[in-house]
Design an enzyme around this catalytic site. Structure first.
Site, PDB file in Angstrom:
ATOM      1  NE  ARG A   1      26.684  -7.859 -17.595  1.00 53.75           N
ATOM      2  CZ  ARG A   1      27.044  -7.245 -16.179  1.00 53.75           C
ATOM      3  NH1 ARG A   1      26.557  -6.247 -16.017  1.00 53.75           N
ATOM      4  NH2 ARG A   1      27.534  -8.248 -15.486  1.00 53.75           N
TER       5      ARG A   1
ATOM      6  CB  CYS B   1      29.056  -9.178   3.936  1.00 53.04           C
ATOM      7  SG  CYS B   1      28.465  -7.572   3.363  1.00 53.04           S
TER       8      CYS B   1
ATOM      9  CG  ASP C   1      30.157   0.635   1.504  1.00 51.26           C
ATOM     10  OD1 ASP C   1      29.083   0.298   1.296  1.00 51.26           O
ATOM     11  OD2 ASP C   1      31.000  -0.173   2.212  1.00 51.26           O
TER      12      ASP C   1
ATOM     13  CE1 TYR D   1       0.423 -22.857   9.170  1.00 47.92           C
ATOM     14  CE2 TYR D   1      -1.339 -23.637   7.859  1.00 47.92           C
ATOM     15  CZ  TYR D   1      -0.606 -23.880   8.896  1.00 47.92           C
ATOM     16  OH  TYR D   1      -1.099 -24.868   9.882  1.00 47.92           O
TER      17      TYR D   1
ATOM     18  CD1 TRP E   1      -3.810 -16.203  12.640  1.00 45.12           C
ATOM     19  CD2 TRP E   1      -3.443 -14.114  11.672  1.00 45.12           C
ATOM     20  NE1 TRP E   1      -5.083 -15.664  12.091  1.00 45.12           N
ATOM     21  CE2 TRP E   1      -4.661 -14.489  11.277  1.00 45.12           C
ATOM     22  CE3 TRP E   1      -2.857 -13.060  11.056  1.00 45.12           C
ATOM     23  CZ2 TRP E   1      -5.529 -13.586  11.051  1.00 45.12           C
ATOM     24  CZ3 TRP E   1      -3.595 -12.135  10.459  1.00 45.12           C
ATOM     25  CH2 TRP E   1      -5.171 -12.332  10.506  1.00 45.12           C
TER      26      TRP E   1
END
Length: 470
Positions: free
Chosen positions: A35, A58, A300, A443, A451
């Site tokens: 790029r 994964c 890795d 919330y 909480w």
């Protein structure tokens, strides 16, 4: 640098970037460098010894378990797509030697055996990791499978299709072990997990691992903890038939190894490049291999700085590999970027149980000499009165006296795992648990109690830190 300029001059004005490894880190680096610099300025040659590029390892457990229907859904970019971006990608070609002094790599075509040398001005090492295979009788028998590449996934699926029975043994109870246990349960197998630790998921503290054990047992998985596998027993046909520990045998029509991985750094070691205590390559913040101006490494095969402990760790995750690749590609392409380190965030699941951790465990804090306080709270994913609210357990570690957040572990059902991201941000920012209690989190009853469970843990941790300093 003069040697680099001479090499480039021999090819005209172009520099050559050579990439070893065609998965996340390697091809992210190649793509980012492209790029920034066009093919007239930078030639890019990449070597991949396997059949696939840019795939999600994964995702293999979810493909095996049937959540992902097709193998190709796990491929982010094919060899053809990379080549269309003017990257000379050489598949089924294994690099066998790095000649640092001469600035070249030796490669062998896996299928034809043809060998050749390729010079480089800049080199990226992204050789990944290799599955740990136990050195014991029967470990290479048909029916015993590691799970690291798409080829491994195809081999396992083929093995499941021709297995005579429906009994599976998973060796190891880390991320891969528990995810493969889920995949095999979904395939209708009777699953036994043999784990040498006292509890599954050693990346958690044992008290949190115990919650995972209880949930896996509740799913019908037979858990065998504190057991060391000594050999794989085979039948008259040579195929695996059981897994043996010191005092027991567990029948198996298929065995999956979930013991973990280790950095694939044989090439780097032979070339005299610096390795850390975990066997991974050591780099600076620009992902440049220490002491080598024109060599980078990522994914890795490297060790990374733990921002909480200040030590280097081996944390093989695709998230890091892609970030490393972006940083490497930017720097190799003439820009500037850094990778500061990690806080050790990871999530997993087994069926409907979600598991998350970030930062330090108790034994990690002990190892680096930190004094700490711990709290564990029980809460729910939503307001208790809202339909579908499910329980979750949050454990938090805070530094003694200072109250600096050190780590968080969460085990629960829907909505549990991704809550760890709040803690990951707090760790990265170096926040104290008291500062966390004022975080302005979203919330509404369908999403959280008034909480949030992480903030409840922060409040309790704040109170405990205060109590120990008065």
């Amino acid at each position: 640098m003069d040697m680099d300029m001479n090499r480039a001059r021999d090819r005209g004005s172009r520099e050559r970037l050579v990439v070893i490894g065609g998965d996340a880190a390697g091809m992210s680096a190649a793509s980012q460098a492209r790029r920034l610099r066009g093919p007239d300025e930078l030639e890019i040659v990449a070597f991949e010894r396997g059949h696939f590029t840019s795939f999600s390892a994964c995702g293999i457990p979810y493909w095996v378990g049937g959540d992902v229907a097709e193998r190709d859904e796990l491929i982010a970019r094919t060899p053809g797509e990379h080549r269309a971006r003017d990257i000379d990608l050489r598949m089924r070609t294994e690099v066998t030697e790095i000649d640092v002094a001469a600035g070249r790599v030796h490669a062998r075509d896996v299928d034809s055996g043809a060998e050749s040398w390729t010079s480089y001005d800049k080199l990226v090492i992204a050789t990944g990791a290799r599955p740990i295979r136990p050195d014991m009788p029967g470990a290479e028998a048909p029916g015993v499978h590691g799970v690291q590449t798409l080829d491994d996934g195809e081999a396992l699926l083929a093995s499941l299709a021709r297995a005579r029975g429906r009994r599976a043994v998973v060796v190891g109870a880390g991320y891969i072990g528990v995810e493969m246990a889920e995949a095999l349960i979904k395939r209708g197998y009777e699953v036994t997990v043999v784990n040498r630790g006292k509890e599954p998921m050693s990346m958690l503290d044992p008290d949190m691992g115990r919650l995972v054990h209880r949930a896996m047992t509740g799913l019908g998985i037979t858990m065998v903890d504190g057991a060391e596998v000594t050999k794989m027993l085979t039948g008259d046909d040579g195929r695996v038939r059981a897994v043996a520990t010191g005092d027991a045998e567990y029948p198996a029509d298929v065995v999956v190894l979930g013991i973990g991985v280790e950095p694939e750094t044989a090439l780097a070691r032979a070339a005299g490049l610096p390795l850390g205590p975990h066997g991974g390559l050591l780099t600076d913040r620009a992902m440049r291999v220490r002491g080598h101006e024109n060599i980078w490494a990522g994914g890795d095969c490297v060790e990374v700085l733990d921002l909480v402990s200040g030590l280097y760790r081996y944390v093989p995750l695709g998230t890091h590999a892609n970030k490393h690749g972006q940083v490497i590609g930017t720097n190799a392409g003439g820009g500037y970027a850094t990778f500061p380190g990690v806080v050790g965030t990871a999530v997993s699941k087994v069926c409907d149980l979600e598991i998350a951790r970030t930062g330090l465990r108790e034994k990690d804090a002990h190892r680096v000499g930190l004094r700490y306080e711990t709290v564990t709270v029980e809460s729910t994913s939503r307001a208790g009165y809202y339909p579908g609210a499910s329980p979750m357990t949050v454990k938090m570690l805070a530094e003694h006296r200072t109250g600096r957040l050190l780590g968080v572990q969460i085990v629960g059902r829907e909505g549990a795992a991704k809550r760890v991201d709040v803690a990951a941000v707090a760790l990265t920012a170096g926040m104290t648990v008291e500062q966390m209690t004022s975080l302005d989190l979203g919330y509404a009853p369908p999403f959280s109690p008034v909480w949030d469970p992480v903030l409840v843990a922060a409040r309790k941790a704040t109170a405990k830190v205060r109590a120990t300093t008065t």
